[in-house]
Design an enzyme around this catalytic site. Structure first.
Site, PDB file in Angstrom:
ATOM      1  N   GLN A  73      81.747 -26.090  61.747  1.00 39.35           N
ATOM      2  CA  GLN A  73      80.638 -25.351  62.763  1.00 39.35           C
ATOM      3  C   GLN A  73      79.249 -25.730  62.943  1.00 39.35           C
ATOM      4  OE1 GLN A  73      82.978 -21.349  61.040  1.00 39.35           O
ATOM      5  NE2 GLN A  73      81.397 -20.781  62.559  1.00 39.35           N
TER       6      GLN A  73
ATOM      7  N   ARG B   7      82.381 -13.614  61.652  1.00 35.87           N
ATOM      8  CA  ARG B   7      82.179 -13.204  62.838  1.00 35.87           C
ATOM      9  C   ARG B   7      80.924 -12.055  62.711  1.00 35.87           C
ATOM     10  NH1 ARG B   7      86.551 -12.957  67.525  1.00 35.87           N
ATOM     11  NH2 ARG B   7      85.319 -12.928  69.200  1.00 35.87           N
ATOM     12  N   CYS B   8      79.859 -12.514  62.054  1.00 34.90           N
ATOM     13  CA  CYS B   8      79.021 -11.508  61.584  1.00 34.90           C
ATOM     14  C   CYS B   8      77.773 -12.231  61.198  1.00 34.90           C
ATOM     15  CB  CYS B   8      79.515 -10.977  60.416  1.00 34.90           C
ATOM     16  SG  CYS B   8      78.451 -10.224  59.428  1.00 34.90           S
TER      17      CYS B   8
ATOM     18  N   GLU C 230      80.297 -11.777  67.978  1.00 40.46           N
ATOM     19  CA  GLU C 230      80.622 -10.838  66.826  1.00 40.46           C
ATOM     20  C   GLU C 230      80.481  -9.311  66.872  1.00 40.46           C
ATOM     21  OE1 GLU C 230      77.392 -12.523  64.717  1.00 40.46           O
ATOM     22  OE2 GLU C 230      76.400 -10.632  64.363  1.00 40.46           O
TER      23      GLU C 230
END
Ligand code: CDP
Length: 781
Positions: free
Chosen positions: A220, A367-368, A736
């Site tokens: 990523q 996702r945070c 997110e």
């Protein structure tokens, strides 16, 4: 589900279909596993069956006899080459690449086998004989705290305690809590879970004939990998080319650098052949970055009217065997300080103590934004517990304590400056959309019949867009992001960004931003990310930072192009630059719409007739955001609980989000649907469990459950738009939000359903047997 799409040319706010989808839907995506190079070897990793054990001996003789196996390396080999340890992302700890001296978690990497085929590598890995002496296991942070068994004697500090972090006013919070008319306290555990992207992690390492490393990897953050590889291996950074091709989901799991990557590079260097390493599902679930695992003691105080007086949170964090949490250096507990949520809390104190245990390392931002999910869950759960204590409707308690519209920009007592919001408006819209009054009536009727039915709220605020360089870095590198735009002579163009989509649709939304700013066709704006030879340096995609940071860089670079285009337009229109204005996606002579030029015409002129201007039409921007963005939402879950079986049915779920200006509503809805499905899984199905011996009990998808279309509820969505005042197009991140906001709504709904039985809190995941037990125990009381 029908997808309503539009194909308008100009371009913000349009439901343009994703440009990347034809490629993915036709199986034309190019993933790391698709890369085949001549002479390529395959790597497999030998892993520890023990959670804590001394390594007595590793015998590779039998493995080397397996047909096709060409080499085996161990921790000792790597140590001799100075590559035994790998720095973790924030640089505060290090992680063994292959075990040296002892193993610290089950499935830890012990040796790497290289072979002509994957099957031969796996056979070779099975044939490696490792002798272990089992050691006592530390399976939770509370045992770790006792320091009876020290897990990391390699560290200077002989303790399992990793760090203490705190923020806020400890004494004033204690005093305010003592003086409060009402106080509630609850231990809330956000269980260990795992992002479980559909594509697991993997890489191909290849040195070309000039000795240059080409490293294809599921990353990523490819630029950070390039720098980290240069620092760890000593290979000059110009000799490293990192390519993240298509990625099948990341969710934070593909941010850290894993031992398998280092082994592949070492194998390629040592053996002079390309090496591929692709992990299995079990390897992904057992050894790569987990998420959460925060045990939070949350206390809230309120006055006689239900106005919040104070918040105190004390957390024990289970970090596993190495401190590999992917947090910025200055924020060891990430953005946990946003734990006051959407509420005007007058005084607060939050602290986190992190511990080593015999579990896999991680603590990644699934996702945070770096622990914002844990923080949001804590405050949203605590608000319901407080509402129960003071006998108020949880909606009214929230409404009473919301930060008011006129308070923005709002400085929270824990140090964040919230950029914008109108929480009352979003709540009202959600209540209206779901028909709250009717739901309350229906609930009263059902309860009168003895049925268990619940309505749960989460009115969360998060903080995304890391980040302003004065506070945020990874390995010391500031967390800006970047964009380079080139407009070609025919008005088509290319955008390159430092981010890396893993399914979020950047190929579409980045093109839409450029189209909006320049009046060009988004279908002819190509987007490229993930190749460090071509993309400008960026910190990558996670924590919903792409739109707040790279999205801003793209808009800013496009505006630079427009400035230059204006000069060329003046030349073409034969007027002074001051007489030209940008109207309706073209330049015209002020007040004379008939005398105008389009950006397409200007692009052609930039290469054929630029006049006194420098030829060409391109710009680059490195964007250092002045602040984070603060998206928020009101989520409402309606559940029915079967009293006999404990089965929970999510009858309705509404998510009303506010992420400022929306670039593409279709993509945002997709993001919300996907994130809600993950939040649903966390709330009801998922936990990475360990037994007392440190055995991982959820090593595949039969034990770690992924919701299918059969379990997944129908999602209803809505939105309000409160632009971010500091972002060039007013956009906040959104990816997110549904994962951050939804777990509390689900749990609040189930607890509300069970509240007539006296249940006030249940720990996730709310499996059928857990709910069934809670009902049976409540009935016994
Ligand atoms: O960093 P990541 O891409 O995961 O998250 P994001 O910035 O929240 O963006 C997720 C997707 O939603 C991207 O394609 C964004 O451009 C899109 N998005 C949007 O259309 N409008 C917004 N206000 C925010 C995101």
């Amino acid at each position: 589900m029908t997808i309503e799409a539009t194909t308008e040319r100009h371009s913000l706010g349009h439901r343009m279909k994703r440009k990347e989808d034809p490629r993915f839907l036709q199986g034309q995506g190019r993933y790391v596993e698709d890369i085949m190079l001549p002479g390529m070897l395959h790597a497999a990793i030998v892993r520890s069956p023990y959670a804590h054990a001394t390594l007595r001996n590793i015998d590779t003789a039998e493995a080397l006899k397996v047909p096709g196996v060409v080499a085996v390396i161990t921790g000792k080999d790597l140590e001799a080459a100075g590559l035994g340890w790998l720095p973790t992302f924030h640089g505060l700890d290090k992680q063994m690449v292959l075990a040296i001296g002892k193993v610290l978690f089950q499935y830890q990497e012990v040796a790497a086998v290289f072979a002509e085929s994957r099957a031969a590598a796996l056979d070779g890995a099975e044939a490696v004989e490792v002798e272990y002496d089992a050691l006592p296991v530390v399976a939770d942070p509370f045992t770790a705290k006792q320091d009876e068994v020290i897990l990391r004697p390699d560290r200077e500090k002989k303790t399992n305690h990793i760090y203490h972090w705190e923020v806020g006013d400890r004494d004033a919070t204690a005093k305010a809590l003592e003086g409060s008319a009402t106080r509630v306290k609850q231990r809330i555990w956000f269980q260990r879970c795992h992002p479980a992207p559909l594509e697991p992690c993997g890489c191909v390492a290849h040195f070309d004939t000039m000795g240059r490393l080409h490293f294809y990897v599921t990353s990523q953050a490819p630029h950070v990998y390039r720098t980290a590889l240069a620092l760890v291996t000593g290979i000059p950074e110009d000799k490293i080319h990192v390519i993240s091709p298509d990625i099948g989901g990341g969710f934070g799991n593909k941010v850290p650098v894993y031992p398998g990557y280092v082994c592949a590079v070492v194998g390629a260097l040592k053996l002079g052949r390309p090496v591929k390493w692709i992990e299995s599902r079990t390897e992904n679930l057992t050894s790569t970055g987990f998420a959460r695992d925060y045990h939070m003691d949350v206390e809230l105080g309120a006055d006689g009217d239900g106005r919040l007086t104070a918040l105190r949170v004390s957390t024990a964090a289970d970090h596993g065997a190495f401190d590999a949490a992917a947090d910025p250096t200055k924020y060891p507990a990430g953005m946990f300080g946003v734990v006051t949520g959407s509420y005007d809390v007058p005084v607060a104190h939050a602290e986190v103590d992190a511990y080593f245990t015999n579990k896999a390392p991680g603590g990644i931002a699934y996702r945070c934004s770096f622990r914002v999910t844990e923080a949001s869950y804590a405050i949203e759960r605590a608000m319901d517990i407080l509402a129960d204590e003071v006998g108020m409707d949880p909606v009214e308690l929230r409404r009473k304590n919301f930060i008011r519209k006129e308070q923005f920009p709002y400085k929270s007592v824990l140090g964040f400056t919230y950029d914008s919001g109108d929480y009352h408006k979003t709540l009202d819209k959600a209540l209206e959309q779901i028909g709250y009054q009717d739901l309350l009536k229906e609930q009263a009727e059902k309860r009168a019949r003895g049925e268990l039915t619940g309505i749960g709220f989460s009115t969360f605020t998060e903080v995304v867009g890391a980040g302003p360089s004065k506070h945020f870095d990874i390995l010391g590198i500031k967390m800006f992001d970047s964009a380079e735009i080139r407009i070609h002579p025919t008005g088509a163009g290319i955008v390159r960004a430092g981010t890396k989509s893993q399914g979020q649709g950047h190929e579409t939304t980045w093109a839409q931003i450029v189209a909006e700013e320049l009046g060009l066709d988004p279908q002819n704006i190509m987007v490229e990310e993930g190749d460090t030879d071509t993309a400008p340096y960026g910190l990558g995609t996670y924590a919903s930072r792409s739109t707040p940071v790279a999205g801003a860089a793209i808009a800013t670079a496009a505006r630079r192009i427009r400035e230059k285009a204006k000069k060329i337009a003046a030349h073409l229109l034969e007027v002074g630059e001051g007489d030209v204005e940008w109207t309706d996606y073209r330049f015209q002579v002020k007040g004379v719409p008939a005398k105008s030029v389009t950006m397409k015409e200007i692009a052609f002129a930039a290469y054929t007739n630029p006049g006194p201007n420098e030829p060409g039409l391109e710009a680059t921007n490195y964007y250092d955001p002045p602040n984070m963005t603060f998206p928020y939402g009101t989520y409402i879950a309606v559940v029915d609980v079967d009293r006999e079986t404990g089965e929970v049915k999510v009858r309705r779920f509404l998510a009303v989000d506010d992420c400022g200006t929306v670039i593409n509503p279709l993509i945002v809805e997709g993001q919300i649907h996907g994130g809600l499905t993950e939040g649903f899984a966390i709330a009801f199905m998922q936990e990475i469990q360990y037994d007392r011996e440190g055995n991982n009990l959820n090593t595949n998808f039969t034990d770690y459950l992924i919701p299918t279309s059969l379990e997944t509820p129908h999602w209803e969505t809505g939105n309000t738009v409160t632009p971010s005042p500091h972002h060039p197009i007013g956009a906040k991140g959104v990816g997110e939000s549904p994962n951050v906001g939804s777990p509390a709504a689900f749990v609040n709904a189930v607890v509300d359903a069970l509240s007539p039985l006296g249940v006030r809190h249940l720990e996730m995941p709310l499996t059928r047997d857990k709910v069934w037990r809670a009902i049976r125990e409540a009935e016994k009381r």
